[in-house]
Design a protein around this motif. Structure first.
Motif, PDB file in Angstrom:
ATOM      1  N   GLY A 166      -7.808  -8.210   0.616  1.00 42.77           N
ATOM      2  CA  GLY A 166      -7.406  -6.887   0.161  1.00 42.77           C
ATOM      3  C   GLY A 166      -6.796  -6.073   1.279  1.00 42.77           C
ATOM      4  N   SER A 167      -7.355  -6.201   2.500  1.00 43.11           N
ATOM      5  CA  SER A 167      -6.819  -5.440   3.627  1.00 43.11           C
ATOM      6  C   SER A 167      -5.438  -5.957   4.033  1.00 43.11           C
ATOM      7  CB  SER A 167      -7.785  -5.496   4.817  1.00 43.11           C
ATOM      8  OG  SER A 167      -8.181  -6.813   5.071  1.00 43.11           O
ATOM      9  N   MET A 168      -5.218  -7.284   3.892  1.00 45.08           N
ATOM     10  CA  MET A 168      -3.881  -7.805   4.170  1.00 45.08           C
ATOM     11  C   MET A 168      -2.881  -7.278   3.146  1.00 45.08           C
ATOM     12  SD  MET A 168      -2.473 -11.719   4.542  1.00 45.08           S
ATOM     13  CE  MET A 168      -3.384 -12.076   6.033  1.00 45.08           C
ATOM     14  N   MET A 169      -3.314  -7.195   1.889  1.00 41.26           N
ATOM     15  CA  MET A 169      -2.445  -6.638   0.861  1.00 41.26           C
ATOM     16  C   MET A 169      -2.099  -5.185   1.185  1.00 41.26           C
ATOM     17  SD  MET A 169      -0.716  -7.063  -1.877  1.00 41.26           S
ATOM     18  CE  MET A 169      -1.299  -8.641  -2.497  1.00 41.26           C
ATOM     19  N   LEU A 170      -3.105  -4.417   1.639  1.00 43.89           N
ATOM     20  CA  LEU A 170      -2.849  -3.038   2.061  1.00 43.89           C
ATOM     21  C   LEU A 170      -1.829  -2.995   3.195  1.00 43.89           C
ATOM     22  CD1 LEU A 170      -6.327  -1.233   2.096  1.00 43.89           C
ATOM     23  CD2 LEU A 170      -4.370  -0.698   0.654  1.00 43.89           C
ATOM     24  N   MET A 171      -1.958  -3.942   4.124  1.00 42.77           N
ATOM     25  CA  MET A 171      -1.035  -3.980   5.258  1.00 42.77           C
ATOM     26  C   MET A 171       0.383  -4.292   4.788  1.00 42.77           C
ATOM     27  SD  MET A 171      -1.641  -6.014   8.819  1.00 42.77           S
ATOM     28  CE  MET A 171      -2.928  -4.879   9.343  1.00 42.77           C
ATOM     29  N   LEU A 172       0.497  -5.258   3.853  1.00 49.46           N
ATOM     30  CA  LEU A 172       1.808  -5.617   3.316  1.00 49.46           C
ATOM     31  C   LEU A 172       2.444  -4.447   2.564  1.00 49.46           C
ATOM     32  CD1 LEU A 172       1.099  -9.228   1.984  1.00 49.46           C
ATOM     33  CD2 LEU A 172       2.350  -8.598   4.042  1.00 49.46           C
ATOM     34  N   LEU A 173       1.604  -3.634   1.911  1.00 51.25           N
ATOM     35  CA  LEU A 173       2.102  -2.467   1.179  1.00 51.25           C
ATOM     36  C   LEU A 173       2.378  -1.281   2.103  1.00 51.25           C
ATOM     37  CD1 LEU A 173      -0.324  -2.605  -1.895  1.00 51.25           C
ATOM     38  CD2 LEU A 173       2.124  -3.125  -1.914  1.00 51.25           C
ATOM     39  N   GLY A 174       1.892  -1.360   3.357  1.00 51.98           N
ATOM     40  CA  GLY A 174       2.130  -0.293   4.325  1.00 51.98           C
ATOM     41  C   GLY A 174       1.077   0.803   4.327  1.00 51.98           C
ATOM     42  N   TYR A 175      -0.123   0.506   3.797  1.00 52.29           N
ATOM     43  CA  TYR A 175      -1.154   1.553   3.680  1.00 52.29           C
ATOM     44  C   TYR A 175      -2.453   1.203   4.413  1.00 52.29           C
ATOM     45  CZ  TYR A 175       1.665   4.048   0.276  1.00 52.29           C
ATOM     46  OH  TYR A 175       2.674   4.765  -0.329  1.00 52.29           O
ATOM     47  N   TYR A 176      -2.479   0.095   5.144  1.00 49.43           N
ATOM     48  CA  TYR A 176      -3.728  -0.314   5.798  1.00 49.43           C
ATOM     49  C   TYR A 176      -4.166   0.680   6.883  1.00 49.43           C
ATOM     50  CZ  TYR A 176      -7.056  -3.013   8.567  1.00 49.43           C
ATOM     51  OH  TYR A 176      -8.171  -3.423   9.252  1.00 49.43           O
ATOM     52  N   THR A 177      -3.260   0.984   7.812  1.00 50.32           N
ATOM     53  CA  THR A 177      -3.605   1.870   8.935  1.00 50.32           C
ATOM     54  C   THR A 177      -3.985   3.273   8.474  1.00 50.32           C
ATOM     55  OG1 THR A 177      -2.199   0.605  10.435  1.00 50.32           O
ATOM     56  CG2 THR A 177      -2.805   2.818  11.142  1.00 50.32           C
ATOM     57  N   PRO A 178      -3.207   3.927   7.577  1.00 48.96           N
ATOM     58  CA  PRO A 178      -3.623   5.277   7.157  1.00 48.96           C
ATOM     59  C   PRO A 178      -4.962   5.313   6.418  1.00 48.96           C
ATOM     60  CG  PRO A 178      -1.718   4.530   5.878  1.00 48.96           C
ATOM     61  CD  PRO A 178      -1.883   3.574   7.015  1.00 48.96           C
ATOM     62  N   ILE A 179      -5.272   4.256   5.632  1.00 52.68           N
ATOM     63  CA  ILE A 179      -6.566   4.226   4.929  1.00 52.68           C
ATOM     64  C   ILE A 179      -7.700   4.035   5.925  1.00 52.68           C
ATOM     65  CG2 ILE A 179      -7.985   2.938   3.277  1.00 52.68           C
ATOM     66  CD1 ILE A 179      -5.850   4.682   1.971  1.00 52.68           C
ATOM     67  N   LEU A 180      -7.538   3.096   6.870  1.00 49.95           N
ATOM     68  CA  LEU A 180      -8.571   2.870   7.880  1.00 49.95           C
ATOM     69  C   LEU A 180      -8.772   4.118   8.740  1.00 49.95           C
ATOM     70  CD1 LEU A 180     -10.500   0.658   8.913  1.00 49.95           C
ATOM     71  CD2 LEU A 180      -8.758   0.065  10.614  1.00 49.95           C
ATOM     72  N   ASN A 181      -7.671   4.780   9.111  1.00 47.04           N
ATOM     73  CA  ASN A 181      -7.772   6.005   9.900  1.00 47.04           C
ATOM     74  C   ASN A 181      -8.445   7.123   9.109  1.00 47.04           C
ATOM     75  OD1 ASN A 181      -6.655   4.995  12.235  1.00 47.04           O
ATOM     76  ND2 ASN A 181      -4.574   5.618  11.739  1.00 47.04           N
ATOM     77  N   ALA A 182      -8.187   7.180   7.787  1.00 50.35           N
ATOM     78  CA  ALA A 182      -8.823   8.200   6.950  1.00 50.35           C
ATOM     79  C   ALA A 182     -10.332   8.012   6.913  1.00 50.35           C
ATOM     80  CB  ALA A 182      -8.249   8.155   5.537  1.00 50.35           C
ATOM     81  N   VAL A 183     -10.788   6.730   6.842  1.00 51.59           N
ATOM     82  CA  VAL A 183     -12.229   6.440   6.870  1.00 51.59           C
ATOM     83  C   VAL A 183     -12.831   6.917   8.190  1.00 51.59           C
ATOM     84  CG1 VAL A 183     -13.964   4.600   6.900  1.00 51.59           C
ATOM     85  CG2 VAL A 183     -12.078   4.497   5.266  1.00 51.59           C
ATOM     86  N   ASN A 184     -12.168   6.586   9.306  1.00 52.23           N
ATOM     87  CA  ASN A 184     -12.666   6.996  10.620  1.00 52.23           C
ATOM     88  C   ASN A 184     -12.635   8.513  10.788  1.00 52.23           C
ATOM     89  OD1 ASN A 184     -13.434   4.573  11.955  1.00 52.23           O
ATOM     90  ND2 ASN A 184     -11.287   4.026  12.210  1.00 52.23           N
ATOM     91  N   ASP A 185     -11.552   9.147  10.312  1.00 48.97           N
ATOM     92  CA  ASP A 185     -11.423  10.614  10.434  1.00 48.97           C
ATOM     93  C   ASP A 185     -12.498  11.324   9.625  1.00 48.97           C
ATOM     94  OD1 ASP A 185      -9.245  10.196  12.017  1.00 48.97           O
ATOM     95  OD2 ASP A 185      -7.748  10.701  10.495  1.00 48.97           O
TER      96      ASP A 185
END
Length: 290
Positions: A166-185
């Motif tokens: 699922g995280s690779m799919m997020l990366m392919l869609l271009g949303y992995y980093t902003p979602i992970l950063n949102a969790v950390n933020d």
């Protein structure tokens, strides 16, 4: 004690779901709890009390794994990418036996072979395509919020399919980093009691979370139907997805083979992951036997 074991398994699934190339669904198969969780999700409203009692410890563990270990994993991938990835390859390969056991070899035909080859190729292709740029954070508007719902549904669907990351799919869609950063933020904002700082990550994660719920229920129903109507091709397809996962992981450009120390550490972490998967699988068998 049983509740704690289930929470720990949930932590493994949660951590797997935030690692590109690693599948939370594969971890469920490895631990012998995939069918149980799919059944509990699809029968949530028919058997509400029983389903909630089954799902609750795993969901608690997943939340802990995602929130508590997101920052740690970011550091591990930055400093020790090879040993970190090989640990999860060990977890995947160490838990393959329960999946092999579900394939009826007498019924393997052209459809089952085709399913295996197609889904194996799909995961390898995803690994080869793992180069889409991801922005650090999103500029929120109505359009982006709607897209986040759709992205959440797609990511959730792939998160519970064994072998598909699922995280690779997020990366392919271009949303992995902003979602992970949102969790950390969000985590940092809550710990510092800065509610103003929590607004942006909340507005990012809420529509994504709605999509995740929709995606999980939709794909769980489809998987349950396929496993009931055509089990052998379905399990062969799942087996193709799972066996291709280590290949997709090793295609990650962050993995380097020029450090002897990291290679040795990688062998050790692979062995640890393999042994842990076998232990978790055995625990799953013991739970079924009760």
């Amino acid at each position: 004690m049983e509740f704690l074991k289930q929470v720990l398994k949930g932590v493994v699934i949660g951590v797997a779901n935030i690692i590109p190339g690693v599948s939370g669904g594969t971890m469920m198969v490895s631990m012998g709890i995939y069918d149980l969780l799919i059944h509990s999700i699809t029968h949530l409203f028919k058997q509400f009390g029983k389903s909630i009692r089954t799902l609750l410890p795993y969901f608690i563990g997943m939340a802990v794994g995602i929130v508590a270990l997101a920052s740690l994993l970011k550091q591990l991938f930055a400093v020790y990418p090879l040993p970190t990835y090989t640990c999860f390859i060990g977890l995947i390969l160490g838990g393959l036996w329960p999946l092999f056991a579900k394939v009826d070899r007498k019924k393997i035909g052209p459809a089952a072979i085709l399913a295996f080859v197609l889904f194996f190729a799909l995961v390898v292709w995803m690994g080869l395509m793992n180069d889409v740029s991801n922005p650090e954070r999103l500029e929120l508007n109505v359009g982006v919020v709607l897209i986040l719902v759709v992205v959440g549904a797609i990511a959730a669907a792939t998160m519970i399919i064994p072998g598909v990351s699922g995280s690779m799919m997020l990366m392919l869609l271009g949303y992995y980093t902003p979602i992970l950063n949102a969790v950390n933020d969000l985590k940092d904002a809550l710990f510092s009691a800065s509610f103003a700082a929590a607004v942006h990550p909340l507005l990012t994660l809420l529509p994504f979370g709605v999509g995740v719920v929709l995606g999980i229920f939709g794909i769980a129903k489809a998987i349950e139907w396929l496993m009931a109507k055509c089990p052998t091709p379905t399990y062969c397809g799942v087996l193709g997805l799972v066996l291709a996962s280590p290949v997709a992981i090793l295609l990650n450009p962050d993995i380097r083979w020029d450090s002897v120390g990291q290679i040795i550490a990688g062998v050790v972490t692979f062995a640890v992951g393999f042994a842990a998967a076998m232990l978790l699988s055995r625990m799953g068998k013991e739970e079924k036997a009760k």
